[in-house]
Scaffold this motif. Structure first.
Motif, PDB file in Angstrom:
ATOM      1  N   VAL A  44       0.820  -1.210   0.000  1.00  0.00           N
ATOM      2  CA  VAL A  44       0.000   0.000   0.000  1.00  0.00           C
ATOM      3  C   VAL A  44       0.856   1.263   0.000  1.00  0.00           C
ATOM      4  O   VAL A  44       0.626   2.164  -0.811  1.00  0.00           O
ATOM      5  CB  VAL A  44      -0.974  -0.014   1.203  1.00  0.00           C
ATOM      6  CG1 VAL A  44      -1.750   1.282   1.288  1.00  0.00           C
ATOM      7  CG2 VAL A  44      -1.917  -1.206   1.098  1.00  0.00           C
ATOM      8  N   VAL A  45       1.832   1.342   0.874  1.00  0.00           N
ATOM      9  CA  VAL A  45       2.634   2.563   1.001  1.00  0.00           C
ATOM     10  C   VAL A  45       3.336   2.918  -0.310  1.00  0.00           C
ATOM     11  O   VAL A  45       3.247   4.076  -0.750  1.00  0.00           O
ATOM     12  CB  VAL A  45       3.632   2.446   2.185  1.00  0.00           C
ATOM     13  CG1 VAL A  45       4.624   3.590   2.182  1.00  0.00           C
ATOM     14  CG2 VAL A  45       2.870   2.402   3.505  1.00  0.00           C
ATOM     15  N   PRO A  46       4.014   1.991  -0.981  1.00  0.00           N
ATOM     16  CA  PRO A  46       4.646   2.381  -2.258  1.00  0.00           C
ATOM     17  C   PRO A  46       3.626   2.860  -3.295  1.00  0.00           C
ATOM     18  O   PRO A  46       3.895   3.802  -4.037  1.00  0.00           O
ATOM     19  CB  PRO A  46       5.334   1.098  -2.726  1.00  0.00           C
ATOM     20  CG  PRO A  46       5.541   0.288  -1.499  1.00  0.00           C
ATOM     21  CD  PRO A  46       4.376   0.619  -0.614  1.00  0.00           C
ATOM     22  N   ASP A  47       2.458   2.225  -3.335  1.00  0.00           N
ATOM     23  CA  ASP A  47       1.430   2.631  -4.294  1.00  0.00           C
ATOM     24  C   ASP A  47       0.924   4.032  -3.975  1.00  0.00           C
ATOM     25  O   ASP A  47       0.732   4.856  -4.876  1.00  0.00           O
ATOM     26  CB  ASP A  47       0.288   1.616  -4.261  1.00  0.00           C
ATOM     27  CG  ASP A  47      -0.543   1.649  -5.502  1.00  0.00           C
ATOM     28  OD1 ASP A  47       0.032   1.809  -6.602  1.00  0.00           O
ATOM     29  OD2 ASP A  47      -1.774   1.516  -5.398  1.00  0.00           O
ATOM     30  N   VAL A  48       0.706   4.326  -2.705  1.00  0.00           N
ATOM     31  CA  VAL A  48       0.253   5.663  -2.305  1.00  0.00           C
ATOM     32  C   VAL A  48       1.316   6.696  -2.660  1.00  0.00           C
ATOM     33  O   VAL A  48       0.999   7.775  -3.181  1.00  0.00           O
ATOM     34  CB  VAL A  48      -0.075   5.700  -0.793  1.00  0.00           C
ATOM     35  CG1 VAL A  48      -0.232   7.123  -0.295  1.00  0.00           C
ATOM     36  CG2 VAL A  48      -1.336   4.900  -0.513  1.00  0.00           C
ATOM     37  N   ARG A  49       2.560   6.387  -2.403  1.00  0.00           N
ATOM     38  CA  ARG A  49       3.630   7.329  -2.748  1.00  0.00           C
ATOM     39  C   ARG A  49       3.675   7.581  -4.243  1.00  0.00           C
ATOM     40  O   ARG A  49       3.831   8.720  -4.690  1.00  0.00           O
ATOM     41  CB  ARG A  49       4.973   6.791  -2.269  1.00  0.00           C
ATOM     42  CG  ARG A  49       5.137   6.893  -0.782  1.00  0.00           C
ATOM     43  CD  ARG A  49       6.498   6.424  -0.350  1.00  0.00           C
ATOM     44  NE  ARG A  49       6.618   6.526   1.094  1.00  0.00           N
ATOM     45  CZ  ARG A  49       7.353   5.733   1.831  1.00  0.00           C
ATOM     46  NH1 ARG A  49       8.040   4.759   1.268  1.00  0.00           N
ATOM     47  NH2 ARG A  49       7.410   5.896   3.133  1.00  0.00           N
ATOM     48  N   ARG A  50       3.536   6.544  -5.025  1.00  0.00           N
ATOM     49  CA  ARG A  50       3.583   6.680  -6.485  1.00  0.00           C
ATOM     50  C   ARG A  50       2.420   7.550  -6.970  1.00  0.00           C
ATOM     51  O   ARG A  50       2.604   8.470  -7.751  1.00  0.00           O
ATOM     52  CB  ARG A  50       3.539   5.302  -7.134  1.00  0.00           C
ATOM     53  CG  ARG A  50       3.675   5.300  -8.622  1.00  0.00           C
ATOM     54  CD  ARG A  50       3.835   3.907  -9.223  1.00  0.00           C
ATOM     55  NE  ARG A  50       3.154   2.807  -8.544  1.00  0.00           N
ATOM     56  CZ  ARG A  50       3.745   1.953  -7.688  1.00  0.00           C
ATOM     57  NH1 ARG A  50       5.021   2.071  -7.384  1.00  0.00           N
ATOM     58  NH2 ARG A  50       3.057   0.976  -7.124  1.00  0.00           N
ATOM     59  N   HIS A  51       1.225   7.260  -6.484  1.00  0.00           N
ATOM     60  CA  HIS A  51       0.058   8.011  -6.946  1.00  0.00           C
ATOM     61  C   HIS A  51       0.029   9.427  -6.395  1.00  0.00           C
ATOM     62  O   HIS A  51      -0.464  10.332  -7.068  1.00  0.00           O
ATOM     63  CB  HIS A  51      -1.231   7.270  -6.595  1.00  0.00           C
ATOM     64  CG  HIS A  51      -1.405   6.018  -7.391  1.00  0.00           C
ATOM     65  ND1 HIS A  51      -1.533   6.024  -8.762  1.00  0.00           N
ATOM     66  CD2 HIS A  51      -1.452   4.723  -7.026  1.00  0.00           C
ATOM     67  CE1 HIS A  51      -1.657   4.795  -9.201  1.00  0.00           C
ATOM     68  NE2 HIS A  51      -1.607   3.975  -8.162  1.00  0.00           N
ATOM     69  N   SER A  52       0.540   9.643  -5.203  1.00  0.00           N
ATOM     70  CA  SER A  52       0.528  10.997  -4.659  1.00  0.00           C
ATOM     71  C   SER A  52       1.483  11.893  -5.434  1.00  0.00           C
ATOM     72  O   SER A  52       1.190  13.066  -5.660  1.00  0.00           O
ATOM     73  CB  SER A  52       0.863  10.995  -3.167  1.00  0.00           C
ATOM     74  OG  SER A  52       2.171  10.515  -2.942  1.00  0.00           O
ATOM     75  N   SER A  53       2.605  11.359  -5.911  1.00  0.00           N
ATOM     76  CA  SER A  53       3.517  12.186  -6.702  1.00  0.00           C
ATOM     77  C   SER A  53       2.892  12.514  -8.050  1.00  0.00           C
ATOM     78  O   SER A  53       3.043  13.627  -8.566  1.00  0.00           O
ATOM     79  CB  SER A  53       4.871  11.494  -6.880  1.00  0.00           C
ATOM     80  OG  SER A  53       4.740  10.302  -7.610  1.00  0.00           O
ATOM     81  N   GLU A  54       2.130  11.569  -8.635  1.00  0.00           N
ATOM     82  CA  GLU A  54       1.426  11.852  -9.884  1.00  0.00           C
ATOM     83  C   GLU A  54       0.362  12.923  -9.672  1.00  0.00           C
ATOM     84  O   GLU A  54       0.190  13.818 -10.509  1.00  0.00           O
ATOM     85  CB  GLU A  54       0.788  10.577 -10.432  1.00  0.00           C
ATOM     86  CG  GLU A  54       1.786   9.572 -10.957  1.00  0.00           C
ATOM     87  CD  GLU A  54       1.145   8.241 -11.322  1.00  0.00           C
ATOM     88  OE1 GLU A  54      -0.093   8.178 -11.420  1.00  0.00           O
ATOM     89  OE2 GLU A  54       1.897   7.277 -11.505  1.00  0.00           O
ATOM     90  N   ALA A  55      -0.344  12.856  -8.562  1.00  0.00           N
ATOM     91  CA  ALA A  55      -1.369  13.850  -8.256  1.00  0.00           C
ATOM     92  C   ALA A  55      -0.744  15.229  -8.078  1.00  0.00           C
ATOM     93  O   ALA A  55      -1.296  16.229  -8.541  1.00  0.00           O
ATOM     94  CB  ALA A  55      -2.147  13.446  -7.001  1.00  0.00           C
TER      95      ALA A  55
END
Length: 78
Positions: free
Chosen positions: A36-47
Protein backbone atom coordinates in the motif's frame (compact mmCIF):
# COMPACT_ATOMS: atom_id res chain seq x y z
CA UNK A 1 8.08 -19.81 42.93
CA UNK A 2 4.43 -20.93 43.19
CA UNK A 3 3.32 -23.83 41.01
CA UNK A 4 1.55 -22.86 37.81
CA UNK A 5 -2.23 -23.09 37.98
CA UNK A 6 -3.65 -25.15 35.12
CA UNK A 7 -5.53 -23.08 32.57
CA UNK A 8 -9.18 -23.53 31.82
CA UNK A 9 -10.22 -24.41 28.24
CA UNK A 10 -11.52 -20.86 27.63
CA UNK A 11 -8.15 -19.47 28.73
CA UNK A 12 -6.37 -21.73 26.24
CA UNK A 13 -8.69 -20.60 23.45
CA UNK A 14 -8.19 -16.98 24.43
CA UNK A 15 -4.39 -17.43 24.39
CA UNK A 16 -4.51 -19.12 20.97
CA UNK A 17 -6.78 -16.42 19.58
CA UNK A 18 -4.51 -13.67 20.85
CA UNK A 19 -1.51 -15.36 19.22
CA UNK A 20 -3.40 -15.62 15.90
CA UNK A 21 -4.45 -11.97 16.11
CA UNK A 22 -0.83 -10.94 16.68
CA UNK A 23 0.26 -12.99 13.63
CA UNK A 24 -2.50 -11.48 11.48
CA UNK A 25 -1.58 -7.97 12.60
CA UNK A 26 2.06 -8.61 11.65
CA UNK A 27 0.94 -9.89 8.24
CA UNK A 28 -1.33 -6.89 7.78
CA UNK A 29 1.44 -4.43 8.76
CA UNK A 30 3.81 -6.09 6.28
CA UNK A 31 1.17 -5.87 3.55
CA UNK A 32 0.62 -2.17 4.25
CA UNK A 33 4.36 -1.47 4.20
CA UNK A 34 5.11 -3.59 1.12
CA UNK A 35 2.05 -3.00 -1.07
CA UNK A 36 0.00 0.00 0.00
CA UNK A 37 2.63 2.56 1.00
CA UNK A 38 4.65 2.38 -2.26
CA UNK A 39 1.43 2.63 -4.29
CA UNK A 40 0.25 5.66 -2.30
CA UNK A 41 3.63 7.33 -2.75
CA UNK A 42 3.58 6.68 -6.48
CA UNK A 43 0.06 8.01 -6.95
CA UNK A 44 0.53 11.00 -4.66
CA UNK A 45 3.52 12.19 -6.70
CA UNK A 46 1.43 11.85 -9.88
CA UNK A 47 -1.37 13.85 -8.26
CA UNK A 48 1.08 16.58 -7.26
CA UNK A 49 2.40 16.77 -10.83
CA UNK A 50 -1.14 17.09 -12.18
CA UNK A 51 -1.95 19.79 -9.64
CA UNK A 52 1.22 21.66 -10.61
CA UNK A 53 0.18 21.66 -14.28
CA UNK A 54 -3.29 22.97 -13.40
CA UNK A 55 -1.82 25.66 -11.13
CA UNK A 56 0.48 26.73 -13.97
CA UNK A 57 -2.56 27.08 -16.26
CA UNK A 58 -4.38 29.13 -13.61
CA UNK A 59 -1.37 31.38 -13.13
CA UNK A 60 -1.20 31.96 -16.89
CA UNK A 61 -4.89 32.91 -17.00
CA UNK A 62 -4.40 35.36 -14.13
CA UNK A 63 -1.43 36.91 -15.94
CA UNK A 64 -3.48 37.16 -19.15
CA UNK A 65 -6.32 38.96 -17.35
CA UNK A 66 -3.92 41.32 -15.59
CA UNK A 67 -2.08 42.17 -18.82
CA UNK A 68 -5.19 42.53 -21.00
CA UNK A 69 -6.05 46.06 -22.19
CA UNK A 70 -8.85 47.70 -20.21
CA UNK A 71 -12.31 47.52 -21.78
CA UNK A 72 -13.49 50.65 -23.63
CA UNK A 73 -15.57 53.07 -21.54
CA UNK A 74 -19.32 52.71 -21.77
CA UNK A 75 -21.23 55.57 -23.29
CA UNK A 76 -23.16 57.67 -20.80
CA UNK A 77 -26.79 56.76 -20.38
CA UNK A 78 -29.37 59.37 -21.28
Amino acid sequence: MPPEVPRQPWQDRLHETAARVEDELRTFANYINDEVVPDVRRHSSEALRTAAVELQKLAQKLDDVRNAPPPPPRPPEA
